[in-house]
Design a protein around this motif. Structure first.
Motif, short mmCIF file in Angstrom:
data_model
loop_
_atom_site.label_atom_id
_atom_site.label_comp_id
_atom_site.label_asym_id
_atom_site.label_seq_id
_atom_site.Cartn_x
_atom_site.Cartn_y
_atom_site.Cartn_z
N ALA A 139 0.87 -1.18 0.00
CA ALA A 139 0.00 0.00 0.00
C ALA A 139 0.90 1.23 0.00
CB ALA A 139 -0.91 0.01 1.22
N VAL A 140 0.58 2.20 -0.84
CA VAL A 140 1.44 3.35 -1.07
C VAL A 140 0.69 4.62 -0.65
CG1 VAL A 140 2.68 4.68 -2.82
CG2 VAL A 140 2.60 2.18 -2.97
N SER A 141 1.39 5.52 0.01
CA SER A 141 0.81 6.80 0.40
C SER A 141 1.29 7.91 -0.53
CB SER A 141 1.21 7.16 1.84
OG SER A 141 0.71 6.22 2.75
N LEU A 142 0.47 8.92 -0.72
CA LEU A 142 0.87 10.11 -1.45
C LEU A 142 1.52 11.10 -0.51
CD1 LEU A 142 -2.27 10.83 -3.68
CD2 LEU A 142 -0.23 9.51 -4.28
N THR A 143 2.48 11.87 -1.01
CA THR A 143 2.98 13.01 -0.26
C THR A 143 1.98 14.15 -0.42
OG1 THR A 143 4.19 13.94 -2.13
CG2 THR A 143 5.35 12.30 -0.77
N ARG A 144 2.17 15.18 0.39
CA ARG A 144 1.30 16.36 0.29
C ARG A 144 1.38 16.96 -1.13
NH1 ARG A 144 -0.09 19.64 4.67
NH2 ARG A 144 1.46 18.47 5.87
N GLU A 145 2.59 16.99 -1.69
CA GLU A 145 2.78 17.57 -3.02
C GLU A 145 2.14 16.70 -4.10
OE1 GLU A 145 5.17 17.17 -0.71
OE2 GLU A 145 5.18 19.30 -0.11
N GLN A 146 2.26 15.39 -3.97
CA GLN A 146 1.63 14.49 -4.94
C GLN A 146 0.11 14.60 -4.89
OE1 GLN A 146 3.46 10.93 -3.53
NE2 GLN A 146 5.19 11.03 -4.97
N PHE A 147 -0.44 14.73 -3.70
CA PHE A 147 -1.88 14.90 -3.56
C PHE A 147 -2.32 16.21 -4.21
CE2 PHE A 147 -5.75 16.25 -1.43
CZ PHE A 147 -6.48 15.08 -1.32
N ARG A 148 -1.53 17.24 -4.03
CA ARG A 148 -1.88 18.54 -4.60
C ARG A 148 -1.88 18.47 -6.12
NH1 ARG A 148 1.81 23.17 -2.47
NH2 ARG A 148 1.07 22.30 -0.49
N TYR A 149 -0.94 17.72 -6.69
CA TYR A 149 -0.90 17.59 -8.14
C TYR A 149 -2.08 16.77 -8.66
CZ TYR A 149 0.51 16.48 -12.87
OH TYR A 149 0.51 16.34 -14.24
N GLY A 150 -2.34 15.63 -8.05
CA GLY A 150 -3.33 14.71 -8.58
C GLY A 150 -4.76 14.99 -8.17
N GLY A 152 -5.70 18.10 -5.84
CA GLY A 152 -6.03 19.45 -5.41
C GLY A 152 -5.59 20.57 -6.31
N ASN A 153 -5.33 20.30 -7.59
CA ASN A 153 -4.82 21.34 -8.47
C ASN A 153 -5.84 22.42 -8.81
OD1 ASN A 153 -5.86 18.97 -10.11
ND2 ASN A 153 -5.74 20.53 -11.71
N ALA A 154 -7.14 22.12 -8.64
CA ALA A 154 -8.18 23.09 -8.98
C ALA A 154 -8.70 23.87 -7.78
CB ALA A 154 -9.34 22.40 -9.69
N VAL A 155 -8.10 23.63 -6.62
CA VAL A 155 -8.43 24.40 -5.41
C VAL A 155 -7.16 25.06 -4.92
CG1 VAL A 155 -10.36 22.88 -4.80
CG2 VAL A 155 -8.08 22.42 -3.86
N SER A 156 -7.27 25.88 -3.88
CA SER A 156 -6.08 26.56 -3.36
C SER A 156 -5.13 25.55 -2.71
CB SER A 156 -6.50 27.60 -2.32
OG SER A 156 -6.96 26.96 -1.14
N PRO A 157 -3.83 25.87 -2.68
CA PRO A 157 -2.90 24.98 -1.98
C PRO A 157 -3.30 24.74 -0.53
CG PRO A 157 -1.69 26.57 -3.30
CD PRO A 157 -3.14 26.99 -3.33
N GLN A 158 -3.86 25.74 0.10
CA GLN A 158 -4.26 25.61 1.51
C GLN A 158 -5.41 24.61 1.65
OE1 GLN A 158 -3.94 28.55 -0.13
NE2 GLN A 158 -2.05 29.30 0.82
N GLU A 159 -6.39 24.68 0.74
CA GLU A 159 -7.49 23.72 0.81
C GLU A 159 -7.01 22.32 0.47
OE1 GLU A 159 -12.03 22.80 -0.77
OE2 GLU A 159 -10.95 24.52 -1.62
N SER A 160 -6.16 22.20 -0.54
CA SER A 160 -5.63 20.89 -0.90
C SER A 160 -4.90 20.25 0.27
CB SER A 160 -4.67 21.02 -2.10
OG SER A 160 -4.11 19.76 -2.42
N ASP A 161 -4.07 21.03 0.96
CA ASP A 161 -3.34 20.49 2.10
C ASP A 161 -4.28 20.08 3.23
OD1 ASP A 161 -1.06 20.97 0.67
OD2 ASP A 161 -0.39 22.69 1.87
N ALA A 162 -5.35 20.86 3.43
CA ALA A 162 -6.32 20.51 4.47
C ALA A 162 -7.05 19.21 4.12
CB ALA A 162 -7.33 21.64 4.65
N ASP A 210 -9.29 17.87 -14.14
CA ASP A 210 -8.80 16.66 -13.48
C ASP A 210 -7.51 16.19 -14.15
OD1 ASP A 210 -8.39 14.08 -12.39
OD2 ASP A 210 -10.53 13.83 -12.07
N ARG A 211 -6.48 15.95 -13.35
CA ARG A 211 -5.22 15.43 -13.86
C ARG A 211 -5.12 13.92 -13.69
NH1 ARG A 211 -1.22 19.95 -11.09
NH2 ARG A 211 -1.36 21.54 -12.74
N THR A 212 -5.78 13.38 -12.67
CA THR A 212 -5.70 11.95 -12.40
C THR A 212 -6.55 11.16 -13.38
OG1 THR A 212 -5.23 12.32 -10.06
CG2 THR A 212 -6.11 10.16 -10.65
N VAL A 213 -7.76 11.64 -13.64
CA VAL A 213 -8.63 11.05 -14.68
C VAL A 213 -9.09 12.20 -15.58
CG1 VAL A 213 -10.64 9.61 -15.18
CG2 VAL A 213 -9.39 9.28 -13.04
#
Length: 266
Positions: A139-150, A152-162, A210-213
């Protein structure tokens, strides 16, 4: 005596805990349905425990996830409505094609067998799982930056991190490996019966950012259903990314899904 409420099963995708559907389950319950949001096999009741014990999720492939939800459906009084996101959207498509659901909404659904576009953004989003062949058993986890790319790219960085802190969990990499070779495998678990004329209606939802799909995947998936006489419709939300089910705009997607289902008689 009141009639029984229609069951609705929410299916998460990779890297989001099932409790991320909580606003949707409350919304559908208030609308008169009987919703549940069970997690994937190996997921624990909380985000925190699931993060602490990723080995429980490791090694589960697409068929195992489909079988898990099929057993849950078998225990329901009537065939449910299925609403899935990402790989959960592909699970809903598979189960709908098997006549295990009354209707389905697949939001930014992962690629199924026969869908050929492979956008570079999608490859980059899947890379955390695919970069190491040994991950097929992990099982693999995303980093905060990977999550933001895949996600949270259409919301603010602050919302993506939250959102990352609130909902992100490890995910089994095996479905990613299965998807990477599905179009070369006659028996791929991601083969969906897109020609089933008897199945219930299907709504495909895509986020234009959407970047992931990416939308090209959802549009190519929609074309796979052209030879079915059953209802299939596609809706694009042009300004939304992969986080559209959990970010501040989730209600817009939920309201559209609910109205569509009600217009179809559910």
């Amino acid at each position: 005596m009141s009639s029984p409420r229609t069951p609705v099963v929410f299916v998460p995708g990779l890297w989001l805990h099932s409790s991320s559907w909580a606003p949707w389950t409350r919304f559908f319950e208030d609308a008169g349905y009987d919703p549940i949001a069970p997690g994937w096999p190996g997921e624990f009741a909380t985000v925190e425990e699931t993060r602490r014990r990723p080995e429980a999720l490791a090694g589960h492939g697409f068929d195992a996830v489909v079988s898990h939800y099929q057993r849950l459906i078998d225990g329901l009084p009537t065939p449910p409505i299925l609403i899935g996101h990402s790989f959960g959207g592909a699970v809903t498509e598979k189960l709908l094609g098997l006549d295990r659901a009354a209707a389905a909404v697949a939001v930014d659904a992962a690629q199924i067998k026969g869908v050929l576009p492979v956008p570079l953004t999608m490859l980059r989003s899947a890379l955390p799982g695919l970069r190491n062949p040994a991950n097929i058993r992990r099982a693999v986890s995303l980093t905060r930056e990977q999550f933001r790319y895949g996600f949270g790219n259409a919301v603010s960085p602050q919302e993506s991190d939250a959102l990352y802190e609130q909902w992100s969990i490890p995910g089994p990499a095996k479905p990613l490996f299965e998807a990477s070779v599905m179009n070369f495998s006659p028996r791929s678990p991601l083969k969906v019966d897109t020609r089933n004329d008897r199945r219930g209606p299907l709504l495909l939802i895509t986020g234009g950012k959407d970047r992931t799909v990416p939308p090209a995947i959802s549009k190519a998936t929609f074309k796979r259903y052209e030879k079915s006489g059953a209802v299939t419709e596609l809706k694009e939300f042009a300004d939304r990314g992969h986080s559209l089910t959990v970010d501040h705009g989730w209600r817009e997607i939920a309201e559209f899904s609910l109205k569509w289902l009600q217009n179809k008689g559910f």
